[in-house]
Design a protein around this motif. Structure first.
Motif, PDB file in Angstrom:
ATOM      1  N   ASN A  70     -67.570  -0.939 -98.223  1.00 50.97           N
ATOM      2  CA  ASN A  70     -68.892  -0.390 -98.500  1.00 50.97           C
ATOM      3  C   ASN A  70     -69.279   0.586 -97.391  1.00 50.97           C
ATOM      4  O   ASN A  70     -69.273   0.234 -96.200  1.00 50.97           O
ATOM      5  CB  ASN A  70     -69.904  -1.534 -98.580  1.00 50.97           C
ATOM      6  N   VAL A  71     -69.602   1.833 -97.762  1.00 52.36           N
ATOM      7  CA  VAL A  71     -69.945   2.867 -96.777  1.00 52.36           C
ATOM      8  C   VAL A  71     -71.402   2.686 -96.357  1.00 52.36           C
ATOM      9  O   VAL A  71     -72.320   2.729 -97.188  1.00 52.36           O
ATOM     10  CB  VAL A  71     -69.729   4.276 -97.360  1.00 52.36           C
ATOM     11  N   PRO A  74     -73.363   7.091 -95.567  1.00 55.36           N
ATOM     12  CA  PRO A  74     -72.866   8.239 -96.347  1.00 55.36           C
ATOM     13  C   PRO A  74     -73.518   9.558 -95.942  1.00 55.36           C
ATOM     14  O   PRO A  74     -72.838  10.601 -95.920  1.00 55.36           O
ATOM     15  CB  PRO A  74     -73.200   7.858 -97.789  1.00 55.36           C
ATOM     16  N   VAL A  77     -71.940  10.822 -92.771  1.00 57.89           N
ATOM     17  CA  VAL A  77     -70.564  11.281 -93.000  1.00 57.89           C
ATOM     18  C   VAL A  77     -70.579  12.740 -93.462  1.00 57.89           C
ATOM     19  O   VAL A  77     -69.741  13.552 -93.048  1.00 57.89           O
ATOM     20  CB  VAL A  77     -69.847  10.390 -94.037  1.00 57.89           C
ATOM     21  N   PRO A  83     -67.077   7.731 -90.632  1.00 62.31           N
ATOM     22  CA  PRO A  83     -67.526   6.733 -91.608  1.00 62.31           C
ATOM     23  C   PRO A  83     -67.648   5.361 -90.953  1.00 62.31           C
ATOM     24  O   PRO A  83     -66.845   4.989 -90.102  1.00 62.31           O
ATOM     25  CB  PRO A  83     -66.429   6.737 -92.665  1.00 62.31           C
ATOM     26  N   VAL A  85     -67.851   1.468 -92.229  1.00 54.04           N
ATOM     27  CA  VAL A  85     -67.668   0.660 -93.431  1.00 54.04           C
ATOM     28  C   VAL A  85     -67.782  -0.822 -93.103  1.00 54.04           C
ATOM     29  O   VAL A  85     -67.559  -1.249 -91.972  1.00 54.04           O
ATOM     30  CB  VAL A  85     -66.304   0.948 -94.086  1.00 54.04           C
ATOM     31  N   ILE A 135     -68.910   3.817-102.300  1.00 54.21           N
ATOM     32  CA  ILE A 135     -67.595   4.297-101.884  1.00 54.21           C
ATOM     33  C   ILE A 135     -67.511   5.801-102.149  1.00 54.21           C
ATOM     34  O   ILE A 135     -68.351   6.357-102.865  1.00 54.21           O
ATOM     35  CB  ILE A 135     -66.445   3.576-102.643  1.00 54.21           C
ATOM     36  N   PRO A 136     -66.506   6.493-101.593  1.00 53.99           N
ATOM     37  CA  PRO A 136     -66.343   7.919-101.890  1.00 53.99           C
ATOM     38  C   PRO A 136     -66.111   8.149-103.391  1.00 53.99           C
ATOM     39  O   PRO A 136     -65.465   7.335-104.059  1.00 53.99           O
ATOM     40  CB  PRO A 136     -65.098   8.310-101.081  1.00 53.99           C
ATOM     41  N   PHE A 170     -70.665  10.580-103.033  1.00 49.52           N
ATOM     42  CA  PHE A 170     -70.488   9.134-102.937  1.00 49.52           C
ATOM     43  C   PHE A 170     -71.020   8.461-104.193  1.00 49.52           C
ATOM     44  O   PHE A 170     -71.962   8.944-104.822  1.00 49.52           O
ATOM     45  CB  PHE A 170     -71.201   8.578-101.695  1.00 49.52           C
ATOM     46  N   VAL A 357     -62.408   5.794 -88.355  1.00 48.11           N
ATOM     47  CA  VAL A 357     -63.245   4.964 -89.217  1.00 48.11           C
ATOM     48  C   VAL A 357     -63.726   3.752 -88.426  1.00 48.11           C
ATOM     49  O   VAL A 357     -62.917   3.067 -87.790  1.00 48.11           O
ATOM     50  CB  VAL A 357     -62.469   4.487 -90.466  1.00 48.11           C
ATOM     51  N   PHE A 410     -59.863   8.078 -95.909  1.00 42.62           N
ATOM     52  CA  PHE A 410     -61.025   7.208 -96.116  1.00 42.62           C
ATOM     53  C   PHE A 410     -60.600   5.941 -96.868  1.00 42.62           C
ATOM     54  O   PHE A 410     -60.203   6.000 -98.024  1.00 42.62           O
ATOM     55  CB  PHE A 410     -62.071   7.962 -96.942  1.00 42.62           C
TER      56      PHE A 410
END
Length: 495
Positions: A70-71, A74, A77, A83, A85, A135-136, A170, A357, A410
């Motif tokens: 889970n970002v 966002p 980013v 990022p 997460v 997420i992306p 996203f 990350v 990512f």
């Protein structure tokens, strides 16, 4: 009594020698008999109900545990920050597999398709399919990288299309939608004007192609003519090699379908298998011995070179273009989307991957993949295949949705397919493959020891029966002398 003891010693000696000889023969013949039984039971033969049923409908419960990254930042980013997460899950699915269209051929091969179904298991999950995750967006950020070298005007048009369909960089969706698909006007539009460009019927999901699907047409050897080839792939979708990669070695279809292997494995053996989902063959290597409920196993793990780049491991050059070691570019078999496969949390990968990350912490126990296999039969006893799906993203001029994203691989999610033999099947396995061979092995030595003891006792009886005979012969009176000896009578003179 002498005759009786002699007969007993002779009989005991014969029986003892025969028993010892039988035991000695079993020392050499016993393992051959066991191996013949194993070969008979592991080949793919409809007349052998146990092995065939086990191969056709895997009796072991398989589960797929899914974890999403889970970002948390966002917006940052998009401004070029790293990022951040957090891992969410596991979301656990029971995996049902069944082989169908089974066709046996005259060249000792069998063809089949294996279908898969997934059912969510709430009681084994941490969370629900209704959980919201960010997420992306592969449709946007993946397409942006794919369009990077296209004319600037076309990139502007693509960006305008994203805006028209309200697609951002996203996605914030439920776990169920991300897994099995969500309605997308963009996907519907692309499938209408560019058929086949994106799989699906107006829906897009990371596993939308997996549920109620099959893994292709496998043709494998049955082992009826050569047990060393049992379960090995002859062709997949009528192919002996694929064409996704840039070298003959990388395109080879090696090993089995990844469920069983030929028997009589050693520590020098590897576990090669072809994965349609990864579009390539892989091979695991021996790590250490072990036991599962008394059943001896060999543990096989992924070598550190599995996802190494061509610089660090030249045989992998055919999988390139490559980035850092620890990730594998699978875009050639994923509609050219910049998708990379790796171990979870970039385990065994170049440390630089984790520097871009926040929130990753790899370790072997949680993120390494392994197969515990019974070496004599080639049957897996405990399996955990763990892989991670990553998307390479970056800022692309002309596609404003990419903002100022710094180039990064990512992590989006990872999954673990696991299963183990338990219950009555494990008990049957233990009885047939551990207890019975052990009884046969110990019996051979018991026969030898018992036979030798009986021979020793027979020799002892023979010696004992001889000594009393000699003693009786030495003390008996000489009848001839007694008959010739004069009888003296003491008589008085008469008066």
């Amino acid at each position: 009594m002498t005759i009786s003891r002699t007969r007993i010693s002779i009989a005991l000696g014969v029986v003892g020698a025969t028993t010892a000889l039988l035991g000695t023969v079993l020392v050499f013949v016993g393992p051959i008999i066991v191996d013949q039984q194993i070969a008979k039971n592991v080949r793919i033969d409809p007349s052998s109900s146990m092995s065939y049923t086990m191969w056709k409908d895997i009796p072991v419960p398989f589960f797929m545990s899914v974890y999403f990254f889970n970002v948390l930042n966002p917006d940052e980013v998009l401004l070029g920050e790293k990022p951040m997460v957090e891992q969410r899950g596991p979301y656990v699915y029971r995996e049902f597999r069944q082989k169908s269209n089974i066709t046996f051929h005259a060249n000792s091969t069998v063809s089949y398709r294996e279908y898969r179904q997934y059912h969510f298991f709430q009681n084994m999950s941490v969370g629900n399919e209704s959980d919201i995750v960010t997420i992306p967006n592969m449709l946007v950020l993946g397409a942006a990288v794919m369009m990077e070298n296209q004319p600037y005007g076309l990139r502007l048009l693509i960006s305008a299309t994203f805006k028209a369909f309200n697609e951002g960089p996203f996605l914030t969706k439920t776990v169920g939608e991300l897994m099995w698909g969500y309605e997308s006007k963009l996907v519907e539009f692309l499938n209408k004007f560019f058929p086949g460009m994106i799989p699906g019927d107006g829906k897009f999901g990371l596993f939308s192609e997996f549920n109620n699907s099959n893994t292709g047409l496998f043709t494998v050897f049955t082992g009826m003519d050569d047990i060393r080839k049992v379960h090995k792939i002859d062709t997949w979708n009528y192919l002996k090699e694929v064409n996704y990669w840039n070298s003959e070695q990388c395109n080879m279809i090696n090993g089995t379908a990844g469920q069983m292997w030929p028997p009589f494995m050693t520590k020098e053996s590897t576990l090669p298998f072809y994965s349609p989902d990864a579009c390539r063959s892989m091979a695991l290597v021996y790590q250490q011995p072990g036991k599962i409920a008394g059943v001896p196993v060999f543990r096989y793990v992924a070598p550190t070179t599995l996802f190494a780049n061509g610089t660090d491991y030249p045989p992998n050059e055919g999988f390139c273009p490559c980035r850092q070691s620890g990730i594998m570019n699978v875009s050639s078999c994923r509609h050219n989307s910049p998708v990379f496969m790796s171990h979870p949390h970039f385990y065994n990968g170049d440390p630089v991957l984790r520097e871009f990350v926040h929130g990753l912490s790899p370790n072997e126990e949680e993120h390494g993949l392994f197969i515990d296999i019974h070496p004599e039969t080639g049957v897996p006893m405990n399996v955990s295949i763990r892989l991670q799906l990553n998307l390479f993203v970056k800022s692309v001029p002309g596609i404003t949705e990419t903002g100022k994203i710094a180039p990064v691989v990512f992590p989006m999610m990872w999954f673990a397919e696991s299963g183990y033999i338990d219950g009555p099947i494990l008990s049957t396995f233990y009885t047939n493959l551990v207890v019975m061979p052990a009884i046969m092995e110990y019996s051979t030595y018991i026969f030898i020891v018992l036979g030798v003891l009986m021979v020793i006792v027979a020799i002892g009886l023979a010696l004992c029966s001889k000594k009393p005979a000699e003693k009786v012969t030495g003390n008996a009176p000489d009848l001839d002398d007694s008959e010739t000896t004069p009888l003296l009578v003491d008589s008085a003179p008469s008066q």
